[in-house]
Structure formats: structure tokens, C-alpha cells
Design an enzyme around this catalytic site. Structure first.
Site, PDB file in Angstrom:
ATOM      1  N   TYR B 138      21.759  19.423  -8.958  1.00  0.00           N
ATOM      2  CA  TYR B 138      21.259  19.242  -7.766  1.00  0.00           C
ATOM      3  C   TYR B 138      19.955  18.973  -7.187  1.00  0.00           C
ATOM      4  CZ  TYR B 138      25.747  20.486  -5.736  1.00  0.00           C
ATOM      5  OH  TYR B 138      27.130  20.559  -5.608  1.00  0.00           O
ATOM      6  N   GLU B 224      45.574  31.634 -23.061  1.00  0.00           N
ATOM      7  CA  GLU B 224      45.660  29.838 -22.955  1.00  0.00           C
ATOM      8  C   GLU B 224      44.130  30.234 -20.277  1.00  0.00           C
ATOM      9  OE1 GLU B 224      48.046  27.007 -22.405  1.00  0.00           O
ATOM     10  OE2 GLU B 224      47.557  26.150 -21.403  1.00  0.00           O
ATOM     11  N   ASP B 277      50.245  28.242 -24.086  1.00  0.00           N
ATOM     12  CA  ASP B 277      51.845  27.332 -23.524  1.00  0.00           C
ATOM     13  C   ASP B 277      52.154  27.109 -25.366  1.00  0.00           C
ATOM     14  OD1 ASP B 277      51.002  27.193 -20.144  1.00  0.00           O
ATOM     15  OD2 ASP B 277      51.546  28.744 -21.126  1.00  0.00           O
TER      16      ASP B 277
END
EC number: 5.6.2.2
Lengths: 529, 396
Positions: B138, B224, B277
């Protein structure tokens, strides 16, 4: 109606048409020969402020095909019905022979009285016309001389071995920029080369309006646009923000200039306002067309008479074709100008960043070394020199290299052959040399080197790039398939021959096209890891 | 020292304790870890000197009328990556490089941006202040274009100077969360206690600056997804399984989350398990914690935890628990490609059990999220699945 100029136009046109049609010169071949046009003017004994002008048009050396005098005079008189009775014709047959195939020199002489001002204007017009002819008939040379009351001036049009770009049907376009600008618009140092690099557009078939058809104008008319910047700029800087003029050259099917008559045909928007065909505002360009009707006058042909109507009838396709061609020319430079701006901005960032470190450093040895390296007395001078050297080093890599320079640079020189080859490849394709993988042996081990005071070089510099990174790209020609137009306006039944691009100066075209085909890649985002 | 003793009895952790012992034995056999877990910060003066060297080289090059260029290790090529079981993925010593030239249209902008960020780093180090990558972007967002460009250049500079990003005084905002039996003091003196809180604590942005790390956790569970992490928080998992630590990187972990996990392992050698997963994406995330990533391979020693074990959800669990097919999801083409890619990676070779699980997934062409266990019961994950796995050694 001015006499001398118009007569010269029509006679030259007749000769060239006759030359081409009667001698059956093959397509792709160029008319070759030399003509002398001399005007000798003396004060008239009968009228004040009038010059008696004797104009001679003669061939120099060989001229193929024989002129039949009666047929010639009849046809010229039908073309120039408005000539005054003072005109007279003489055809010296010389070694004229009935056998058309025998080389025959000829000489045509006519006389007319004109006032001096008209004569001067006529001379300008004639020279303008000759220049236009030589643009597309590079092997026809003209010796033009004017002798006024014993004072002689001569000018030659057409140079041997002119570089040309072959279109088709025997039409070749000279690409020496001197033909197109009488004086360089830019400083010579800013010009890339002495040639223009035309971009050819797609040929388009023109519709003939119903009210024109049947007026002895039949067949198929095909327009092939070509556009170029002249002279080719060297540096894409603010020069492209300003184009001084747009010159439009119109040629008929046999490569004869189409001359408009401001008297006999009012100037329509078609020829007066380039925006009728070309949108230049999208490039933030505003310009005035250079259609100097004072120098384009006199002769009109059937085609010229109805040219405006024909172009208007096919306005959208003409506009699309011309716009496409102009876009090819301007867009390349526009993008190159943007690339140049990007470079300038990047160099400014680089220089400022270096200055920030140098001026902010508390290590006197570092500061001293930096100043000494660029031989600067203080940081201000250092900054100036830093910017200058960056600019000098990078500028030449971003110059637009035209195909002429590329061809020269592709020739290896007598130095380190590997280096020179790589340099040449770099010059021809600088875009290929960024962010490429180098061999592992170039890398020094870096671990454990960060000890205070140790001068660790963390840079390697661009030496000779590896062959993989400098492979030139194959050219991708963008030239359109050029369909030769049907015959001259008077040939009412013309059919388009098989399309094809004549080889001619194909190497230059291929190199030019190769150069601009890379242009889009110059400006694509760098790939991120 | 005990923390909120609400967990299971000591015998529950027998297998875990044995596992930890075996890990330590393995570590001793391998010669131990480098002191500080491989973390070595360059001093400010070293960083300043190295930047000055770079500038000096550029000016020398210019004085010789040569266009300067940066040579940067190519972090995006597998050719430059080697695998060591004890470290994970790391860069080879002689790797291919990329040249960032100042006289090329394609790279001049990047050349300038590298210099720009180097000069900004110089100022940060000189003034002993810090900025995040976002702050740097920025400062001139129009110049930099996007955050990714800034991030990549910072990584390139870190790789080029061979110092961690922290030494460049550039921080990254963490997105990870911690919960459980852990307390520490941050660099600015803030005391943080993750124990017994209903909400998680954000992973600090200055991992190297943390001191007085204290825990008696029996295991570290890397989760996760944030959704699963929150679910476990809601189920009071950290207290039920106390003492333990839970961490989530909310997907692909950022550097700070990886640094924290590494710091926990290096400091306490607490067994680390992953709960991901049963899909290629989850496996890849797990591999990042365990073996590292290609782009950060130059800093592998500071980031990888090869001792990580796969706790769940295993593809073999799906069959074992009779998860119905409508709770499963077919592998997409992208999943297939990722799975194939993982199977070809060098570290899978030395993980036969992982390979087997991936082959089960490839054969069935199905995947499942952890949430599939809710088919059995809403709290099956925290009440049955994880406790059984931890108690009986159900990790690979």
C-alpha cells in the site's frame, strides 16, 4: 485548363498504359526505361508576359513497343479536347519500325504559350506527378529539365536499385522515405532508417454504384490499402503524440496516380476529411490531411471521375480495410511508445531506490565507492549520472529496430563468434532474454556469506545468454493475400487473377514482420514464479 | 505443571507417549536438530551490508557500461528441489537461476520493483521498524500492481539474501489460530494464554520474537479447516483431550502458522498430527506442514516438521466406518490431477502408508470432508473418532 501539365500527364499515362498493355509485360515484372521531359521557355514575341513553351518527351535508350502515330494523336486529342489550337504534335519516328518488337526510341514535342506563373505551377505539378509515378514504377526514371530564358534546371526522378515492396501485378512500392517526405519531420538522429515499412491491408472489392455502371466503367475494382509512418521513428517517445500530416496516395490498377480535379469534381468529404475512413482519435491523434489539390489536378479519368461515388458506395468495407491497416501501423508504435514509457518509469524507480540507499547509508566506504564508480563529486551529481548511465545502457535495447538494421546485425562480425551471435540475436529479439534459466555453474554458493564487513557479490550480470534464451522466433507474416485489381478503368472487362504476394523484397518484409510480431509480447505481464 | 486437568486419565496417552519417545529416539539417531530448530536470524548490520553489496554491484556494473541484472534462484522448478526425509523439500545447492535484467522490456519493471523493495527494507532495518507485506504494497499500490507481486519479490529477496523474511523486518499478517495448553510472551511483552478459552488466539506475527513458551501438551493437532477447528472448540475438545494444542492455518498455512508449528516441535518435540479432509487438497496441505512447499524450499529448515503424522480423515476410514456414498463426493478432474501430482512427489516414496491411502482414494475416485462423520453423529468427530485415534495410535 492548364496546358503543359495536363498534356504531360496524359501523354505519360498513355505511354505507360501502352507500354504495359501492348508489350505484354508479365505480372510481377516492372516496367523499365527512362524518359526525358524537357520544357524550354522563351519570352513570347507576340504576347507580353507570356512564355512560349516547347515541351519534349523522349525516351532514352531502349523503349519497347512501337507507337502508331495516327492512333496516338487521335487518342490524345480525344483525351484532351480542351487544348487550345496552339498545341501541335510532332512524332519523330527515328528508327521507327513497323515491327513492334524492335527497340524504338521516340520523341514527342508540343508547344504552348503560358504565363510564367502558370508554367511554374505546371512544373511543380509535373514533378509531383513524376514523383508519384516513380513510387510504384521504380524502374522508370525521368529526367526533368526546365530552361527558362536560358536558365536551366534539372531534376531526376527514380534511382537505380531502389528498395521496394512488391505488391502484385507488377506494382512495386518504393520504400525509401525520401519519396514521401520532402524534408525530414524529425531530426535525422531520431529516424530509425531511411525506409518506410508499409503494412499492407486486406484487398477489398469495391461496389460500383448503379448510376456509374454502364458509363464505360465495368468489371471489378479491388482496393488494397497500405499504410506506413514516415519516416520510421527511432525512439518511441513523444513523437508519436504528434503526426504532422496524413498523405494519401491513390493509384489506379496499372499503378498510375489518380489525380483529382478540383475544378471538374468538387471535393467530397471522402477526400477532404480523413475521418471518413480513418479513426485516428483513438490514438489521441488529430491531424490535417495533406491532400494538396493544387498539385493534384488536371487529368481525370473515368475512374477518377467516379472515384468518390465508388468509395462512398463501399464506405463501410473501405473504412474497415483502411482502418485495419492504419491500426496495424499505429498500434505497433502506440504499444511501443507505452513500453518505452514503462521503461522510463521503471528506470526512475530504480534510480530513486539506489539513491535512497546510497544517501541513507552510514557506511562511508560504501558511499565513497559509489560516488567514485560514477565519478561523481556529490550525491546530486551521482544521481544525475546514475540516471544518465541507466538511460544510455538500456535505451538502445528498447529502440525500435527495423528490418533493415536487423538484417545487418544478423551478420556475424569478426569478434568472439559466440558473443557476437548472441548479441545479434539479442538485438533482433531483445524480448527473449528476460528471466531465463542460466547454467548452474554461474551461481556462487551463498550460504554463510553474510558476515559483517564482507563484500559479498550477490549479483551475476547478463553475459552472453545461453542459446536457449536467444532463439529467434519464426516470422509470422501479416501481409494480406493481395489480389491484383482488374485492368485499367478503360478495360471494361477485367477479372481478378490468382492472388499471391510477389517475393521481391520478401526478406525485408519477413524481418519487419518478425520484429512486430514480437511486439505484443513486449508488453505482456512477466510471468510470476 | 498441570493445566486445567479436565482431560482423560494418564493411561489414555500411553501410545502417544511411546510415539513421542520413538520420535525422540529417531531424532537422536539422526544427530538431532540444528540449534534453534534451524532458525538463524541475520543481524541488522548483516542485512544492511548485503543490500549495500547489491547496490554496489549494480553501480559497478553501470560504471562498466553493462546492464545490471539480478540472478535469483528459480523457486518454481522441481529441478531445483531435493527431498530429505529429515528435512523435507529443500533447494539444491547448485540450482538453476533466473535473470532479472534491467535492459529487457519484460523484466525491467521487476528489476525496478526489486530495487524499490530492497530500499524499503533498508530503511526498515536501519530504523528498526517493521512493516507487513500489506503495508509495503500500500505504499504504492499503483506501482506494485497487486499483492502477489510484492509477496513474490519479498520471497525472492529473502532467497537471494539467504535470510528469513523476519530479518528483512517484513512481517506477514497471520490468519492462523491456536487453542489449548500453551502460553507465551510476545516480543512486545504481551502475555498470551491459550488455555481454557472459548475462543482461539491468533497466531502471532512474530514467531521468532516469542519467548517463555510453556506447554505440557501431549500432542499438537493441526486442523485443516477453520470450520472443523471451530467445531472442535465448540465441543470443548481441548479440555476433553487436555493437555493438547490445536492449530489451524485455515487452509493453506501462512508462514507464521508453519513457523509456530515448527517452533512447538523444535522446542517440545510434542507429536504433531494433522486432521484434514480425505481429499487431495487436504493431503497437499498436510504435506506442506510436513515437507514444505516448493516456493519456500529455500527456508525448509525453519518451516518443515517431518515428524507430522496423518491422523485423519483417512480414505480407509470411510470404508471402515461405512460412510454412505451420498456423503462422499466424486473426485473432479482437478482433484485427479492433484492426486497424481502428489503421488509423483519424492516424499511419497518413503511413506508407503500414505501412498496406500492415496491409492484407495484414486481407486474409489471419491473424496470426503471431515464433516462426513456427522452422518454417524453430530459430535462423532470429537467424542469418538479423534479420541479413539489418539488413544490407539490410529495415525500413519
Amino acid at each position: 485548363m492548364e496546358g503543359t501539365a495536363v498534356a504531360v500527364f496524359e501523354i505519360l499515362r498513355y505511354l505507360i498504359i501502352h507500354w504495359r498493355c501492348e508489350t505484354g509485360i508479365s505480372r510481377g515484372a516492372l516496367l523499365e526505361g527512362q524518359l526525358v521531359i524537357s520544357i524550354e521557355a522563351l519570352h513570347s514575341k507576340h504576347e507580353a508576359n507570356t512564355l512560349h513553351c516547347v515541351t519534349t518527351i523522349a525516351s532514352v535508350g531502349s523503349f519497347y513497343g512501337g507507337l502508331v502515330l495516327k492512333k496516338f494523336i487521335k487518342e490524345i486529342q480525344s483525351i484532351l479536347p480542351g487544348f487550345s489550337a496552339k498545341l501541335s504534335w510532332t512524332l519523330e519516328e527515328g528508327s521507327y519500325s513497323q515491327d513492334m518488337s524492335v527497340v524504338t526510341p521516340f520523341q514527342i514535342i508540343f508547344e504552348i504559350d503560358e504565363n510564367p506563373r502558370t508554367l511554374m505551377t505546371d512544373c511543380l505539378v509535373i514533378k509531383h506527378f513524376l514523383r508519384k509515378i516513380t513510387m510504384v514504377h521504380p524502374k522508370i526514371r525521368f529526367n526533368f529539365s526546365l530552361k527558362v530564358n536560358g536558365i536551366l534546371s534539372k531534376e531526376f526522378f527514380g534511382i537505380e536499385n531502389e528498395p521496394t515492396l512488391n505488391l502484385s501485378n507488377g506494382i512495386a512500392l518504393v520504400i525509401n522515405s525520401q519519396h514521401y517526405v520532402s524534408r525530414p519531420k524529425f531530426g535525422t538522429t531520431e529516424s530509425c532508417c531511411s525506409r518506410i515499412h508499409p503494412v499492407l491491408g486486406h484487398p477489398i472489392t469495391l461496389s460500383i454504384p448503379d448510376d456509374v455502371v454502364g458509363m464505360d466503367l465495368l468489371g471489378e475494382l479491388i482496393l488494397t490499402p497500405a499504410a506506413a509512418l514516415c519516416p520510421t521513428p527511432k525512439v518511441f517517445s513523444s513523437q508519436l503524440n504528434r503526426i504532422s500530416s496524413v498523405s494519401i496516395f491513390l493509384y489506379g490498377p496499372l499503378g498510375l496516380p489518380l489525380i483529382l480535379s478540383s475544378r471538374e469534381q468538387p471535393v467530397t468529404p471522402v477526400f477532404k476529411d480523413t475521418s471518413y475512413f480513418i479513426d485516428l482519435e483513438k490514438y489521441c491523434l488529430h491531424m490535417v490531411p495533406n491532400l494538396d489539390l493544387n498539385l493534384d489536378r488536371g487529368v481525370h479519368t473515368l475512374l477518377t471521375t467516379h472515384l468518390s461515388a465508388i468509395l462512398t458506395e463501399s464506405h463501410s468495407v473501405v473504412q474497415d480495410s483502411i482502418q485495419f491497416t492504419v491500426d496495424q501501423v499505429l498500434e505497433q508504435h502506440h504499444q511501443a511508445a507505452k513500453a518505452h514509457q514503462k521503461l522510463q518509469a521503471s528506470l526512475t524507480v530504480a534510480v530513486n531506490s539506489i539513491m535512497s540507499v546510497v544517501t541513507g547509508s552510514t557506511c562511508s566506504s560504501f558511499r565513497t565507492m559509489c560516488l567514485q564508480a560514477l565519478q561523481a563529486a556529490d550525491t546530486q551529481e551521482f544521481g544525475t549520472k546514475l540516471h544518465k548511465v541507466f538511460h544510455e545502457i538500456t535505451q538502445h535495447r528498447f529502440l525500435h529496430h527495423c528490418s533493415c538494421e536487423v538484417k545487418q546485425q544478423l551478420t556475424p562480425e569478426k569478434k568472439d563468434s559466440a558473443q557476437s551471435t548472441e548479441d545479434a540475436r539479442e538485438n533482433s529479439n531483445p524480448v527473449l532474454l528476460a528471466e531465463t534459466s542460466g547454467p548452474a555453474e554461474n551461481k556462487r554458493p551463498m550460504r554463510g556469506r553474510l558476515r559483517q564487513g564482507e563484500k559479498t557479490r550477490t549479483l551475476r550480470y547478463a553475459g552472453a545468454p545461453s542459446p536457449s534464451e536467444a532463439a529467434p522466433r519464426r516470422p509470422e507474416p501479416t501481409a494480406a493475400c493481395l489480389t491484383p485489381s482488374g485492368g485499367e478503368a478503360r478495360a471494361t472487362h477485367g477479372t481478378a487473377p490468382a492472388p499471391g504476394v510477389s517475393p521481391g523484397s520478401g526478406l525485408e518484409d519477413a524481418l519487419w514482420l518478425q520484429e512486430v510480431s514480437n511486439l505484443s509480447e513486449w508488453l505482456s505481464p512477466s510471468p510470476e514464479p | 505443571m498441570a493445566f486445567a486437568p479436565m482431560g482423560p486419565e494418564a493411561s489414555f496417552f500411553e501410545v502417544l507417549d511411546r510415539h513421542r519417545a520413538s520420535l525422540l529416539a529417531e531424532l537422536r539417531r539422526a544427530g538431532g536438530e540444528p540449534p534453534g530448530g534451524g532458525t538463524r536470524l541475520a543481524s541488522s548490520s548483516e542485512v544492511l551490508a548485503s543490500i549495500e553489496n547489491i547496490i554496489q554491484d549494480i553501480i559497478t556494473s553501470l560504471a562498466r557500461n553493462e546492464a545490471p541484472a539480478f540472478t535469483i534462484d528459480d523457486r518454481s522448478s522441481w529441478e531445483n528441489i531435493k527431498f530429505e526425509d529429515s528435512v523435507g523439500l529443500q533447494m539444491v545447492s547448485h540450482c538453476t537461476t533466473r535473470k532479472i535484467k534491467s535492459d529487457s522490456p519484460k523484466s525491467v519493471q521487476k528489476f525496478a520493483l526489486i530495487l524499490k523493495i530492497l530500499s524499503m527494507i533498508y530503511k526498515l532495518v536501519q530504523s528498526n521498524t517493521y512493516a507487513t507485506k500489506r503495508d509495503i504494497y500500500y505504499t504504492d499500490s499503483q506501482l506494485f500492481g497487486n499483492q502477489t507481486i510484492v509477496d513474490n519479490i519479498i520471497s525472492d529477496i529473502s532467497c537471494m539474501l539467504k535470510v528469513p523474511r523476519r530479518s528483512l523486518h517484513i512481517l506477514s499478517t497471520s490468519k492462523g489460530l491456536i487453542a489449548g495448553n500453551l502460553r507465551y510472551i510476545e516480543e512486545d511483552g504481551t502475555k498470551v494464554n491459550c488455555t481454557g478459552r472459548a475462543t482461539a488466539v491468533a497466531v502471532p506475527s512474530n514467531i521468532q520474537g516469542i519467548r517463555n513458551l510453556i506447554t505440557d501438551a501431549k500432542f499438537v493437532l493441526i486442523v485443516e479447516k477453520d470450520a472443523t477447528f471451530q467445531r472442535l472448540l465448540d465441543d470443548n475438545f481441548c479440555n476433553k483431550m487436555s493437555p493438547c494444542i490445536m492449530v489451524t492455518g485455515k487452509g493453506v498455512p501462512d508462514l507464521n502458522t508453519r513457523l509456530l508449528v515448527k517452533r512447538l516441535w523444535a522446542t517440545f518435540h510434542t507429536p504433531v498430527f494433522t486432521l484434514v479432509d480425505a481429499d487431495p487438497h487436504g493431503i497437499e496441505i498436510m504435506c506442506i506442514y510436513k515437507y514444505g512447499s516448493m516456493s519456500m524450499s529455500f527456508e525448509a529448515h525453519n518451516l518443515t516438521v517431518p515428524a507430522v503424522r496423518w491422523l485423519g480423515l483417512l480414505p480407509s476410514d470411510l470404508k471402515r466406518l461405512n460412510i454412505p456414498k451420498d456423503s462422499l463426493i466424486p473426485l473432479t478432474t482437478r482433484d485427479q490431477m492433484k492426486l497424481d501430482s502428489i503421488l509423483k512427489r519424492p516424499y511419497v516414496t518413503c511413506q508407503p502408508f500414505w501412498r496406500k491411502e492415496m491409492e484407495i482414494m484414486a481407486d474409489s475416485k471419491m473424496k470426503a470432508e471431515i464433516q462426513a462423520l456427522t452422518f454417524l453423529s453430530s459430535d462423532y468427530l470429537s467424542r469418538v473418532y479423534l479420541p479413539n485415534k489418539l488413544r490407539f495410535g490410529g495415525w500413519i
